[in-house]
Design a protein around this motif. Structure first.
Motif, PDB file in Angstrom:
ATOM      1  N   GLY A  55       0.923  -1.203   0.056  1.00 23.80           N
ATOM      2  CA  GLY A  55      -0.051  -0.125   0.016  1.00 23.80           C
ATOM      3  C   GLY A  55       0.857   1.223  -0.173  1.00 23.80           C
ATOM      4  O   GLY A  55       0.258   2.191  -0.416  1.00 23.80           O
ATOM      5  N   ASP A  56       2.135   1.150   0.554  1.00 24.98           N
ATOM      6  CA  ASP A  56       2.986   2.507   0.485  1.00 24.98           C
ATOM      7  C   ASP A  56       3.106   3.026  -0.994  1.00 24.98           C
ATOM      8  O   ASP A  56       3.540   2.054  -1.819  1.00 24.98           O
ATOM      9  CB  ASP A  56       4.389   2.160   1.363  1.00 24.98           C
ATOM     10  N   PRO A  57       3.195   4.270  -1.254  1.00 23.38           N
ATOM     11  CA  PRO A  57       3.717   4.686  -2.288  1.00 23.38           C
ATOM     12  C   PRO A  57       4.893   4.996  -2.488  1.00 23.38           C
ATOM     13  O   PRO A  57       5.888   5.308  -1.700  1.00 23.38           O
ATOM     14  CB  PRO A  57       2.928   6.180  -2.517  1.00 23.38           C
ATOM     15  N   LEU A  58       5.604   4.871  -3.713  1.00 25.59           N
ATOM     16  CA  LEU A  58       6.923   4.849  -4.174  1.00 25.59           C
ATOM     17  C   LEU A  58       7.152   5.763  -5.108  1.00 25.59           C
ATOM     18  O   LEU A  58       6.402   5.949  -6.289  1.00 25.59           O
ATOM     19  CB  LEU A  58       7.637   3.565  -4.435  1.00 25.59           C
ATOM     20  N   HIS A  59       8.394   6.485  -5.246  1.00 23.44           N
ATOM     21  CA  HIS A  59       8.794   7.141  -6.540  1.00 23.44           C
ATOM     22  C   HIS A  59      10.202   7.132  -6.755  1.00 23.44           C
ATOM     23  O   HIS A  59      10.936   7.073  -5.893  1.00 23.44           O
ATOM     24  CB  HIS A  59       8.246   8.556  -6.268  1.00 23.44           C
ATOM     25  N   PHE A  60      10.327   6.756  -7.948  1.00 20.30           N
ATOM     26  CA  PHE A  60      11.882   6.466  -8.566  1.00 20.30           C
ATOM     27  C   PHE A  60      12.445   7.790  -9.195  1.00 20.30           C
ATOM     28  O   PHE A  60      11.892   8.241  -9.949  1.00 20.30           O
ATOM     29  CB  PHE A  60      11.813   5.462  -9.564  1.00 20.30           C
ATOM     30  N   SER A  61      13.699   8.069  -8.841  1.00 28.58           N
ATOM     31  CA  SER A  61      14.253   9.243  -9.565  1.00 28.58           C
ATOM     32  C   SER A  61      15.571   8.736 -10.019  1.00 28.58           C
ATOM     33  O   SER A  61      16.228   7.978  -9.372  1.00 28.58           O
ATOM     34  CB  SER A  61      14.240  10.537  -8.621  1.00 28.58           C
ATOM     35  N   LYS A  62      16.027   9.131 -11.400  1.00 27.42           N
ATOM     36  CA  LYS A  62      17.203   9.092 -12.089  1.00 27.42           C
ATOM     37  C   LYS A  62      18.453   9.806 -11.480  1.00 27.42           C
ATOM     38  O   LYS A  62      18.283  10.702 -11.083  1.00 27.42           O
ATOM     39  CB  LYS A  62      17.082   9.106 -13.403  1.00 27.42           C
ATOM     40  N   VAL A  63      19.268   8.830 -11.137  1.00 26.07           N
ATOM     41  CA  VAL A  63      20.717   9.488 -10.825  1.00 26.07           C
ATOM     42  C   VAL A  63      21.938   8.984 -11.822  1.00 26.07           C
ATOM     43  O   VAL A  63      21.604   7.675 -12.331  1.00 26.07           O
ATOM     44  CB  VAL A  63      21.382   9.402  -9.417  1.00 26.07           C
ATOM     45  N   SER A  64      22.932   9.510 -12.078  1.00 28.38           N
ATOM     46  CA  SER A  64      24.246   9.198 -12.632  1.00 28.38           C
ATOM     47  C   SER A  64      24.740   8.054 -12.143  1.00 28.38           C
ATOM     48  O   SER A  64      24.616   8.051 -10.785  1.00 28.38           O
ATOM     49  CB  SER A  64      24.934  10.333 -13.369  1.00 28.38           C
ATOM     50  N   LEU A  65      25.742   7.350 -12.585  1.00 27.50           N
ATOM     51  CA  LEU A  65      26.429   6.351 -11.824  1.00 27.50           C
ATOM     52  C   LEU A  65      27.423   7.008 -11.040  1.00 27.50           C
ATOM     53  O   LEU A  65      27.682   6.683  -9.882  1.00 27.50           O
ATOM     54  CB  LEU A  65      27.033   5.528 -12.972  1.00 27.50           C
ATOM     55  N   GLY A  66      27.795   8.170 -11.313  1.00 24.59           N
ATOM     56  CA  GLY A  66      28.788   9.066 -10.529  1.00 24.59           C
ATOM     57  C   GLY A  66      28.046   9.495  -9.332  1.00 24.59           C
ATOM     58  O   GLY A  66      28.770   9.407  -8.321  1.00 24.59           O
ATOM     59  N   GLU A  67      26.806   9.994  -9.643  1.00 22.71           N
ATOM     60  CA  GLU A  67      26.188  10.246  -8.229  1.00 22.71           C
ATOM     61  C   GLU A  67      25.874   9.072  -7.336  1.00 22.71           C
ATOM     62  O   GLU A  67      25.960   9.165  -6.238  1.00 22.71           O
ATOM     63  CB  GLU A  67      24.910  11.163  -8.549  1.00 22.71           C
ATOM     64  N   ALA A  68      25.361   7.827  -7.936  1.00 21.84           N
ATOM     65  CA  ALA A  68      25.053   6.636  -7.151  1.00 21.84           C
ATOM     66  C   ALA A  68      26.498   6.569  -6.383  1.00 21.84           C
ATOM     67  O   ALA A  68      26.405   6.001  -5.109  1.00 21.84           O
ATOM     68  CB  ALA A  68      25.134   5.573  -8.388  1.00 21.84           C
TER      69      ALA A  68
END
Lengths: 215, 342
Positions: free
Chosen positions: B284-297
């Protein structure tokens, strides 16, 4: 061929050596896995070979990514220098049909064959182990005779007994442990494929050959 | 030594460490704690190696009878513990005496908590790990979740309890229970198998955790993600946090007990520092995905790892020692200075 590298998150990458299930490509995957292990580098966590690609898990704090990429491309170009160790041929005694193979009659009907003809076709090839995956010790065996290729069940069974021999599309395999499964079950093998008390814990490895023996 | 007898097992209580590495090539899941950060913090507080085995509690905690005097901490979901009926705080080391009962209640916020004991839980190492592999039914405590009557043992205490008692997480380490769970992802390995629109849908929409959410993975529900030419790929390996999109175009995030390989295209991988947040999300919990670059990761991963070093420094310094922990090219160096002069 220059390998294609795909990133898979912050600690893994996939080296693609081809795009189809093919013994030559698979041999390259295993050679690359072998080469990496020969020259282990500090940030290497583990490698997972599959049919035509290799996943490399690495520690990003210990790995210079551009150096790793260069190393992989260089290794990819001289894989013939890493001859693979001798692989074994494993014979798997198998009881076909009846309670051991509830889908044997379906497979026979689907292909307009008798049950005996299905069994004869299934025991004929020397199968190649392309990869292990799905569950502990589950070996994907390719090179199933085209005449036996059968679509999977629409709704997978919740429990397939350990040792069950199945056909899924154009591959065949043996369920090492009781698990859910959607392959057509034609028999039951009387071998232990997975034993966590042993190291390595599986009977089969990528590159091994398998022959089914009718009992 | 005997540590606890299980009076009530709770919803799903398993022994987990940081996972089983080196055996995925044999089809063996990595397993390990779903919320690795809480496991490591709990171990640091009770002076264990960060990868010592602890109990992973899920949704409803267990009831345990102490069979020895033990220094214990619980970190993670808000599952209030009662020691012989009196509340004890989360995220703070307490001492439980032989014969006392520890009851961990249902999760008010979050889903999983980690109960660590000084000395670590002592179950056999199987293929290099003490983690329970539920799909393979091996490892941990007899390859299964704990049941009533089980007796858990722990390693011998190396410190006096008064040195550990009261150690707690500073506020910087407290979990944040946001309404919307925000997860950072690195696109790939097969984002090219999706339409541009499919990728945009994935990154701009809200997805809800479905009831099929367990240690293997979470099924999600939301706007469908379009493939370019079907979901099938030649099977390859699946890293933790991989977001697979099968034929129904609804994403599945694969987690600790995931199968090692799979044949569906993976649009993205959740970065490891964000997996603990996902492990605390409930159906039931809502999720949101955001993109990061490999360097940021990588930067996020470095910061995440440094957080554990700082926590160890914090708790050690409270004991009147100076501890300096350095990270040099990924290797950890710890220097302890102890003496009357301090």
């Amino acid at each position: 061929m220059r390998p294609n590298i795909r990133f898979a998150g912050d600690g893994a990458l996939v080296v693609e050596l081809g795009e189809k299930i093919d013994q030559t490509i698979n041999a390259k995957v295993q050679a690359l896995a072998f080469a990496l292990e020969q020259g282990k580098f500090d940030g290497l966590v583990e490698v997972v070979p599959t049919s035509c690609s290799l996943m490399i898990y690495y520690d990003p704090l210990k790995t210079e990514l551009s150096a790793l990429k260069e190393r992989l491309i260089a290794l990819g170009e001289r894989l013939q220098e890493f001859p693979l160790p001798e692989r074994k041929v494993v014979e798997i005694p198998t009881g076909y049909g009846g309670i051991f193979g509830p889908d044997l009659s379906f497979v026979a009907e689907y292909h307009n064959l008798s049950e005996d003809e299905v069994i004869d076709l299934h025991v004929e090839p020397l199968y190649h182990v392309y990869m292990l995956g799905f569950t502990p010790g589950f070996a994907y065996l390719g090179d199933l005779p085209q005449k036996l290729a059968t679509p999977r069940l629409k709704t997978p069974r919740l429990k397939v007994p350990a040792g069950s021999v199945g056909i899924g599309g154009d591959q065949t395999g043996i369920y090492p442990i009781e698990s859910p499964g959607g392959w057509r079950i034609i028999g039951r093998a009387s071998v232990t494929l997975f034993d966590p008390a042993k190291d390595p814990p599986t009977l089969l490895f990528p590159g091994d050959r398998v022959r089914f023996i009718r009992i | 030594m005997e540590a606890f007898r299980i009076l009530q097992p709770g919803f799903l209580t398993t022994v987990q460490d940081r996972g089983r590495f080196g055996y995925q090539r044999y089809g063996i899941p990595a397993s390990g704690a779903m919320d690795e950060a809480s496991l490591r913090m709990a171990n640091i507080l009770v002076d264990n190696p960060e990868g010592a085995a602890a109990l992973e509690l899920t949704a409803q905690g267990p009831e345990l009878l102490a069979l020895a005097d033990l220094a214990v901490v619980i970190v993670g979901a808000e599952m209030d513990p009662l020691q012989d009926g009196s509340p004890v705080p989360l995220g703070e080391v307490f001492v439980i005496r032989r014969g006392e009962v520890l009851k961990v209640q249902g999760a008010k916020r979050g889903l999983r908590a980690y109960l660590a004991v000084h000395g670590g839980f002592d179950v056999p190492l199987v293929l290099g790990s003490r983690s329970t592999c539920l799909p393979g039914r091996f490892g941990g405590f007899q390859g299964r979740a704990l049941q009533e009557g089980d007796i858990l043992t722990s390693g011998p205490p190396m410190r006096r309890f008064h040195e550990l008692e009261g150690r707690r997480l500073s506020s910087a380490y407290h979990p944040r229970w946001d309404q919307l769970v925000k997860l950072r992802v690195v696109l790939g390995p097969q984002d090219d198998r999706f339409t541009q629109e499919g990728v945009e849908t994935f990154l701009s929409s809200e997805y809800k955790v479905m009831t099929e959410a367990d240690r293997m993975g979470y099924r999600l529900e939301g706007p469908p993600i379009a493939h370019r030419a079907g979901p099938d790929i030649v099977s390859d390996a699946i890293p933790p946090g991989a977001v697979q999109v099968p034929g129904n175009r609804q994403p599945v995030v694969l987690l600790a007990d995931r199968q090692t390989t799979g044949g569906y295209a993976k649009i993205a991988v959740v970065i490891r520092p964000d997996l603990p947040k996902l492990a605390q999300a409930k159906p039931g919990d809502p999720l949101h995905f955001s993109k990061v670059s490999l360097g940021e990761a990588y930067e996020a991963f470095r910061a995440y790892e440094e957080g554990f070093l700082r926590l160890r420094q914090e708790v050690e310094q409270k004991r009147g020692r100076k501890v300096y922990v350095f990270l040099v090219e990924g290797e950890r160096f710890q220097v302890e200075v102890e003496g009357k002069g301090l």
